[in-house]
Design a protein around this motif. Structure first.
Motif, PDB file in Angstrom:
ATOM      1  N   ASP A   1      31.572  49.995  44.919  1.00 17.78           N
ATOM      2  CA  ASP A   1      32.617  49.850  44.166  1.00 17.78           C
ATOM      3  C   ASP A   1      33.496  48.791  44.666  1.00 17.78           C
ATOM      4  N   GLU A   2      33.495  48.554  46.102  1.00 18.33           N
ATOM      5  CA  GLU A   2      34.253  47.283  46.503  1.00 18.33           C
ATOM      6  C   GLU A   2      33.996  46.076  45.965  1.00 18.33           C
TER       7      GLU A   2
ATOM      8  N   ALA B   1      32.354  45.650  43.140  1.00 15.85           N
ATOM      9  CA  ALA B   1      32.619  45.575  41.817  1.00 15.85           C
ATOM     10  C   ALA B   1      34.134  45.094  41.652  1.00 15.85           C
ATOM     11  N   GLU B   2      35.032  45.611  42.354  1.00  7.89           N
ATOM     12  CA  GLU B   2      36.357  44.965  42.548  1.00  7.89           C
ATOM     13  C   GLU B   2      36.636  43.617  42.947  1.00  7.89           C
TER      14      GLU B   2
ATOM     15  N   LEU C   1      34.181  41.316  42.310  1.00  6.03           N
ATOM     16  CA  LEU C   1      33.714  40.797  40.928  1.00  6.03           C
ATOM     17  C   LEU C   1      34.588  40.696  39.946  1.00  6.03           C
ATOM     18  N   ALA C   2      35.366  42.068  39.594  1.00  6.54           N
ATOM     19  CA  ALA C   2      36.470  42.014  38.663  1.00  6.54           C
ATOM     20  C   ALA C   2      37.354  41.048  38.850  1.00  6.54           C
ATOM     21  N   GLU C   3      37.978  40.936  39.972  1.00  7.03           N
ATOM     22  CA  GLU C   3      39.047  39.996  40.445  1.00  7.03           C
ATOM     23  C   GLU C   3      38.520  38.435  40.276  1.00  7.03           C
TER      24      GLU C   3
ATOM     25  N   ALA D   1      36.222  37.675  37.797  1.00  9.17           N
ATOM     26  CA  ALA D   1      36.260  37.401  36.552  1.00  9.17           C
ATOM     27  C   ALA D   1      37.596  37.125  35.811  1.00  9.17           C
ATOM     28  N   SER D   2      38.610  37.634  36.551  1.00  6.68           N
ATOM     29  CA  SER D   2      40.152  37.738  35.929  1.00  6.68           C
ATOM     30  C   SER D   2      40.508  36.395  36.194  1.00  6.68           C
ATOM     31  N   LYS D   3      40.081  35.714  37.480  1.00  4.69           N
ATOM     32  CA  LYS D   3      40.693  34.401  37.483  1.00  4.69           C
ATOM     33  C   LYS D   3      39.856  33.338  36.793  1.00  4.69           C
TER      34      LYS D   3
ATOM     35  N   LYS E   1      39.083  33.998  33.809  1.00  4.33           N
ATOM     36  CA  LYS E   1      39.698  34.432  32.381  1.00  4.33           C
ATOM     37  C   LYS E   1      40.934  33.494  32.303  1.00  4.33           C
TER      38      LYS E   1
END
Length: 226
Positions: free
Chosen positions: A187-188, A190-191, A193-195, A197-199, A201
């Protein structure tokens, strides 16, 4: 590792990377498998000498192991990893298993979590297709069909039975075990990777690459200045 170098010809040691790098992971696993096998550092040096014909001092094995938590980072090359895999009777992939408790740490020079070593270790289904293609180039289109040849060369007790299919099955089991055992850590990741991806974007691919290619506080060059 196979030949001692003359001291006067040794170059200055390269700068040590900050954080945990893959060489440090290998160092951890060299010590882990040596202790698991119940071998002394001198015994490892002696077995390497049997393979290479060049005797290493015990201190060389100690230096390999200190690369994880010591001040000096030991660098390994591909041939050394092969020799170590023979001495300890483990696959080369063993040396890339992340040490306990390091999964969410950043792997030096990558901006990626150490846990992603699992991806390189186990691969993905699409990556295994590339392995199949390379096997075909060396005339192994059906890995199981090579067992008779291996048995003739090494004896029936030493021939792996359909090793390629075994790897795929082993990989699926390991992925399932990781999911069960390290779900919270995943889960950590995944967080993380999400951060990431947001950068991408927010800045765009080119903007993100420019921002990560500069040190903190260093001005970022625009396209005209570059």
């Amino acid at each position: 590792m196979v030949r001692p170098r003359k001291r006067h010809s040794e170059p200055s040691p390269p700068p040590q990377p900050s954080g945990l790098d893959v060489n440090a992971v290998v160092s951890y696993n060299v010590k882990a498998i040596r202790e698991r096998r119940g071998m002394t550092q001198q015994a490892v040096a002696d077995q390497l000498a049997q393979l290479t014909g060049h005797q290493l001092p015990q201190a060389s094995i100690s230096a390999m192991e200190r690369g994880f938590d010591g001040e000096r980072r030991r660098r390994f090359d591909a041939h050394e990893l092969y020799l170590l895999s023979v001495v300890f009777d483990v696959p080369i992939a063993y040396f890339f298993i992340p040490p306990p408790g390091t999964g969410t740490a950043e792997l030096a020079d990558t901006r990626r979590p150490v846990a992603e070593l699992w991806r390189s270790l186990l691969g993905t289904e699409s990556q295994l297709d590339a392995v199949d293609a390379r096997l075909t180039e060396i005339k192994i289109s059906d890995p199981g069909a090579s067992d008779d040849v291996l048995a003739a060369i090494f004896g029936p007790g030493n021939a792996a039975t359909n090793w390629h299919e075994h790897f795929r099955t082993w990989r699926k089991h390991r992925l399932r075990e990781i999911e069960v055992e390290y779900g919270d850590h995943l889960d950590e990741v995944a967080e993380f990777l999400a951060e990431f991806a947001s950068k991408i974007k927010a800045l765009g691919p080119a903007g993100y690459l420019r921002s990560t290619s500069h040190r903190a506080g260093e001005p970022v060059l625009d396209d005209k200045e570059a």
